[in-house]
Scaffold this active site. Structure first.
Site, mmCIF file in Angstrom:
data_model
loop_
_atom_site.group_PDB
_atom_site.id
_atom_site.type_symbol
_atom_site.label_atom_id
_atom_site.label_comp_id
_atom_site.label_asym_id
_atom_site.label_seq_id
_atom_site.Cartn_x
_atom_site.Cartn_y
_atom_site.Cartn_z
ATOM 1 N N PRO A 31 -14.674 -24.228 34.027
ATOM 2 C CG PRO A 31 -17.001 -24.230 34.149
ATOM 3 C CD PRO A 31 -15.864 -24.264 33.175
ATOM 4 C CB CYS A 32 -12.051 -27.377 37.384
ATOM 5 S SG CYS A 32 -10.802 -26.132 37.700
ATOM 6 C CG HIS A 33 -15.213 -22.660 40.027
ATOM 7 N ND1 HIS A 33 -14.751 -22.293 38.777
ATOM 8 C CD2 HIS A 33 -16.423 -22.057 40.171
ATOM 9 C CE1 HIS A 33 -15.636 -21.496 38.201
ATOM 10 N NE2 HIS A 33 -16.660 -21.341 39.029
#
Length: 174
Positions: free
Chosen positions: A134-136
């Site tokens: 989950p780089c967001h």
């Protein structure tokens, strides 16, 4: 390496997830054939159903976007990236759960790699498996920061929508 792919429609656009039969190796926004003037090379979900890893990834993506799953439990393979990048992405996947965010600097520190926050931003841009890894959820100390996921021209909007969906959008700093 033989891979199978399936596309899942989501509120942030169609996502194509790819498996090598053992791990998820890629997740990307699928741009329609009409938008690219090219033939659509993505097999249908049914054609890829013989890959249990891919079937599970599709099920987990659907559960995530239906609000029934916060964090993914899938084997991932980042491919040919540096050990530092692998460590940072693994730290992100293991230590930043749905509904939370972490700054680039905090992730740099948590990874134990000794890299600066700016380098973490570059690694997030290299993430081959966004959403699942989950780089967001990685934000700047003073706002959203950047994002390379999403349909072209809608990258930051996509990050904002994902964080709103997870009820993790950082409050504006005044």
């Amino acid at each position: 390496m033989t891979t199978d792919s399936a596309t899942v429609d989501t509120f942030v656009g169609p996502l194509t997830v790819t498996s090598d039969g053992r791990s998820i190796v890629r997740l990307e926004w699928h741009i329609s054939a009409e938008a690219t003037d090219a033939a659509d090379p993505i097999p249908t979900e049914t054609a890829a159903a013989s890959d249990p890893t891919l079937v599970e990834a599709v099920a987990q993506l659907r559960a995530y976007f239906d609000g029934r799953l916060g964090d993914f439990d899938l084997p991932v393979d980042f491919g040919q990236i540096s050990d530092v990048a692998r460590t940072v992405l693994t730290t992100l996947a293991e230590e930043v759960p749905a509904g939370t965010t972490v700054t680039y600097g905090q992730l740099a520190e948590a990874s134990g790699t000794g890299i600066p926050a700016r380098a973490v931003g570059g690694i997030m841009g290299l993430n081959p498996i966004p959403i699942i890894v989950p780089c967001h959820r990685v934000v700047a100390g003073d706002g959203l920061g950047g994002y390379s996921g999403g349909l072209p021209g809608h990258e930051l909007e996509t990050k904002r929508r994902l964080l709103e969906f997870e009820d993790a959008l950082p409050q504006p700093l005044f």
